[in-house]
Design a protein around this motif. Structure first.
Motif, mmCIF file in Angstrom:
data_model
loop_
_atom_site.group_PDB
_atom_site.id
_atom_site.type_symbol
_atom_site.label_atom_id
_atom_site.label_comp_id
_atom_site.label_asym_id
_atom_site.label_seq_id
_atom_site.Cartn_x
_atom_site.Cartn_y
_atom_site.Cartn_z
ATOM 1 N N ALA A 45 0.866 -1.189 0.000
ATOM 2 C CA ALA A 45 0.000 0.000 0.000
ATOM 3 C C ALA A 45 0.899 1.234 0.000
ATOM 4 O O ALA A 45 1.898 1.275 0.720
ATOM 5 C CB ALA A 45 -0.899 0.001 1.228
ATOM 6 N N SER A 46 0.538 2.219 -0.814
ATOM 7 C CA SER A 46 1.367 3.422 -0.884
ATOM 8 C C SER A 46 0.514 4.659 -1.118
ATOM 9 O O SER A 46 -0.588 4.586 -1.653
ATOM 10 C CB SER A 46 2.403 3.298 -2.014
ATOM 11 N N VAL A 47 1.059 5.791 -0.688
ATOM 12 C CA VAL A 47 0.475 7.103 -0.946
ATOM 13 C C VAL A 47 1.621 8.008 -1.379
ATOM 14 O O VAL A 47 2.655 8.068 -0.714
ATOM 15 C CB VAL A 47 -0.227 7.679 0.306
ATOM 16 N N GLY A 48 1.420 8.702 -2.484
ATOM 17 C CA GLY A 48 2.422 9.631 -2.974
ATOM 18 C C GLY A 48 2.293 10.991 -2.315
ATOM 19 O O GLY A 48 1.200 11.414 -1.931
ATOM 20 N N VAL A 49 3.429 11.666 -2.181
ATOM 21 C CA VAL A 49 3.482 13.033 -1.677
ATOM 22 C C VAL A 49 4.111 13.870 -2.787
ATOM 23 O O VAL A 49 5.161 13.498 -3.324
ATOM 24 C CB VAL A 49 4.341 13.133 -0.392
ATOM 25 N N ALA A 89 -8.519 -1.563 4.524
ATOM 26 C CA ALA A 89 -7.798 -1.255 5.764
ATOM 27 C C ALA A 89 -6.370 -0.786 5.484
ATOM 28 O O ALA A 89 -5.918 0.208 6.071
ATOM 29 C CB ALA A 89 -7.791 -2.472 6.682
ATOM 30 N N LEU A 90 -5.657 -1.464 4.590
ATOM 31 C CA LEU A 90 -4.285 -1.057 4.300
ATOM 32 C C LEU A 90 -4.251 0.281 3.576
ATOM 33 O O LEU A 90 -3.360 1.101 3.817
ATOM 34 C CB LEU A 90 -3.578 -2.129 3.471
ATOM 35 N N VAL A 117 -1.871 -2.887 -3.757
ATOM 36 C CA VAL A 117 -1.698 -4.056 -4.609
ATOM 37 C C VAL A 117 -1.814 -5.269 -3.705
ATOM 38 O O VAL A 117 -1.017 -5.443 -2.779
ATOM 39 C CB VAL A 117 -0.337 -4.036 -5.329
ATOM 40 N N LEU A 118 -2.814 -6.084 -3.963
ATOM 41 C CA LEU A 118 -3.071 -7.288 -3.169
ATOM 42 C C LEU A 118 -2.669 -8.484 -4.007
ATOM 43 O O LEU A 118 -3.135 -8.641 -5.131
ATOM 44 C CB LEU A 118 -4.553 -7.355 -2.786
ATOM 45 N N GLY A 119 -1.799 -9.304 -3.487
ATOM 46 C CA GLY A 119 -1.285 -10.456 -4.217
ATOM 47 C C GLY A 119 0.210 -10.293 -4.373
ATOM 48 O O GLY A 119 0.721 -9.178 -4.473
ATOM 49 N N ARG A 120 0.906 -11.388 -4.359
ATOM 50 C CA ARG A 120 2.374 -11.339 -4.424
ATOM 51 C C ARG A 120 2.782 -10.712 -5.748
ATOM 52 O O ARG A 120 2.615 -11.307 -6.804
ATOM 53 C CB ARG A 120 2.949 -12.745 -4.300
ATOM 54 N N ALA A 121 3.281 -9.502 -5.680
ATOM 55 C CA ALA A 121 3.648 -8.773 -6.889
ATOM 56 C C ALA A 121 4.891 -7.944 -6.618
ATOM 57 O O ALA A 121 5.105 -7.473 -5.505
ATOM 58 C CB ALA A 121 2.504 -7.854 -7.314
ATOM 59 N N LYS A 122 5.677 -7.784 -7.646
ATOM 60 C CA LYS A 122 6.847 -6.918 -7.545
ATOM 61 C C LYS A 122 6.378 -5.497 -7.843
ATOM 62 O O LYS A 122 5.908 -5.212 -8.939
ATOM 63 C CB LYS A 122 7.925 -7.349 -8.532
#
Length: 155
Positions: A45-49, A89-90, A117-122
């Motif tokens: 999970a990410s949020v850009g600034v 939640a994430l 992104v849910l699931g094993r991912a690069k």
């Protein structure tokens, strides 16, 4: 402390402690991560600034930790947390984390919407450099939290 920002590792540690206790209702074990942030995880999970300072706030964890986070935030049994619960939640947790981080950054800065992104991912963010990386737990399940700085554009 990084000379480009007033966000220190101790600040991030304090933010994580406050967010975990307020929203996840537990006291996290927070430690420096000797390893760099992994580029794969079950949940990212990410949020850009963007603005006077550019970068990202990131949370990466396994499915057990995602279930624990969903359980705490949504008041459900972690074992019954479904993928939508974990995503919601994430996304909310990284948004809260990013908002607290933003308050210590140069102004003006703005947050993007959370991406999960849910699931094993690069998942990688080209043009960024890790600023701080911490490991925190929720009910003994590890999570990796990071703040990545956007690299300046060459002139």
């Amino acid at each position: 402390m990084n000379p480009e920002t007033s966000l220190s590792e101790d600040d991030l540690r304090g933010i994580v402690w406050q967010v975990w206790t307020a929203y996840l209702h537990c006291t996290p074990e927070v430690e420096d991560s000797a390893e760099p942030m992994p580029d794969t995880a079950d949940v990212t999970a990410s949020v850009g600034v963007a603005g006077a300072w550019n970068g990202l706030a990131v949370i990466r964890c396994g499915l057990p930790a995602a279930g624990e986070i969903a359980g705490a935030m949504l008041d459900i049994d972690p074992a019954n947390a479904n993928p939508d619960d974990c995503t919601d939640a994430l996304g909310e947790l990284v948004n809260i984390l990013a908002g607290n981080v933003k308050s210590l950054l140069p102004k003006p800065s703005h947050l993007s919407l959370p991406q999960v992104v849910l699931g094993r991912a690069k998942v990688v963010w080209p043009g960024t450099t890790p600023l701080h990386t911490l490991r925190a737990t929720i009910n003994a399940e590890p999570t990796i939290l990071g703040v990545l700085r956007g690299d300046p554009k060459p002139t």
